[in-house]
Design an enzyme around this catalytic site. Structure first.
Site, short mmCIF file in Angstrom:
data_model
loop_
_atom_site.label_atom_id
_atom_site.label_comp_id
_atom_site.label_asym_id
_atom_site.label_seq_id
_atom_site.Cartn_x
_atom_site.Cartn_y
_atom_site.Cartn_z
N GLY A 117 4.81 -1.28 -2.42
CA GLY A 117 3.71 -1.74 -3.28
C GLY A 117 2.38 -1.07 -3.05
O GLY A 117 0.77 -2.22 -3.61
N HIS A 118 2.05 0.29 -2.52
CA HIS A 118 0.77 0.16 -2.38
C HIS A 118 1.14 2.54 -2.14
O HIS A 118 1.72 2.13 -1.64
CB HIS A 118 0.30 -0.55 -1.04
CG HIS A 118 0.99 -0.19 -0.47
ND1 HIS A 118 1.66 -0.77 1.02
CD2 HIS A 118 0.85 1.36 0.65
CE1 HIS A 118 2.10 -0.38 1.59
NE2 HIS A 118 1.77 0.92 2.02
N ALA A 119 -0.19 2.59 -1.83
CA ALA A 119 -0.42 4.60 -1.76
C ALA A 119 -1.16 4.22 -1.22
O ALA A 119 -1.75 3.32 -0.48
CB ALA A 119 -1.09 4.91 -2.78
N ARG A 164 4.58 3.91 -3.16
CA ARG A 164 5.71 3.81 -2.68
C ARG A 164 6.13 2.03 -2.48
O ARG A 164 5.25 1.45 -2.43
CB ARG A 164 6.30 4.17 -1.43
CG ARG A 164 5.78 2.85 0.19
CD ARG A 164 4.05 3.13 0.60
NE ARG A 164 3.38 4.58 0.30
CZ ARG A 164 3.12 5.10 0.59
NH1 ARG A 164 3.64 4.87 2.37
NH2 ARG A 164 2.80 6.04 0.92
#
Ligand code: TYD
Length: 139
Positions: A56-58, A103
């Site tokens: 839950g981040h990039a 992702r």
């Protein structure tokens, strides 16, 4: 900071091959040989409760090799336009995640271990943690 315009199609599945004999298998990852960046950090996720999702981040700059060292799980890649779900379930297969992609990881099998080889040491400023920010940065 500018977020890379990489897409999900810039990520690849890499066959690390294995050395097999009657006593089991060995897979080797060596800087300059079978990984497209130099490894500065290794971490692994384990004891993941059933139904849990992670990620839950990039990242702005970080490149990663993600490997199902044990068991299986899915990685969902998202470039703001395209999404791609990749199932990892073999310790000799790596997913190369390039910078600038959102992702998430889910579908962890019981006892699974997600091993990550990373191109940089840990840095919170390299993260984009808000999906709306991510979409804006990808425009
Ligand atoms: P995070 O990357 O958000 O985990 P995930 O994407 O797997 O859900 O990291 C979770 C926490 O762990 C966060 O507080 C930062 C910390 N952390 C480190 O201190 N060093 C590291 O190398 C990593 C990957 C995380």
């Amino acid at each position: 900071m500018k977020l890379s315009n990489n897409t999900v199609f810039d990520c690849s599945i890499i066959d690390l091959s294995k050395i097999e004999n009657d006593a089991g298998s060995i897979t080797v990852i060596e800087n300059g040989k079978n990984i497209p960046f130099d490894v500065k950090r290794v971490y692994y996720l384990y004891d993941i409760p059933g139904g849990e999702a992670r990620g839950g981040h990039a990242h702005y700059e970080l490149e990663q090799f993600v490997i199902a060292a044990s068991g299986s799980f899915d990685v969902i890649l998202d470039d703001g336009k395209n999404k791609k779900r990749v199932t990892l379930n073999r310790p000799n297969i790596a997913l190369h995640i390039v910078p600038g992609l959102w992702r998430e990881l889910d579908n962890f099998s019981s006892g699974s271990i997600c091993m990550v080889l990373a191109s940089q040491t840990y840095s919170e400023v390299d993260y984009v943690r808000d999906y709306k920010d991510f979409l804006n940065l990808k425009k």
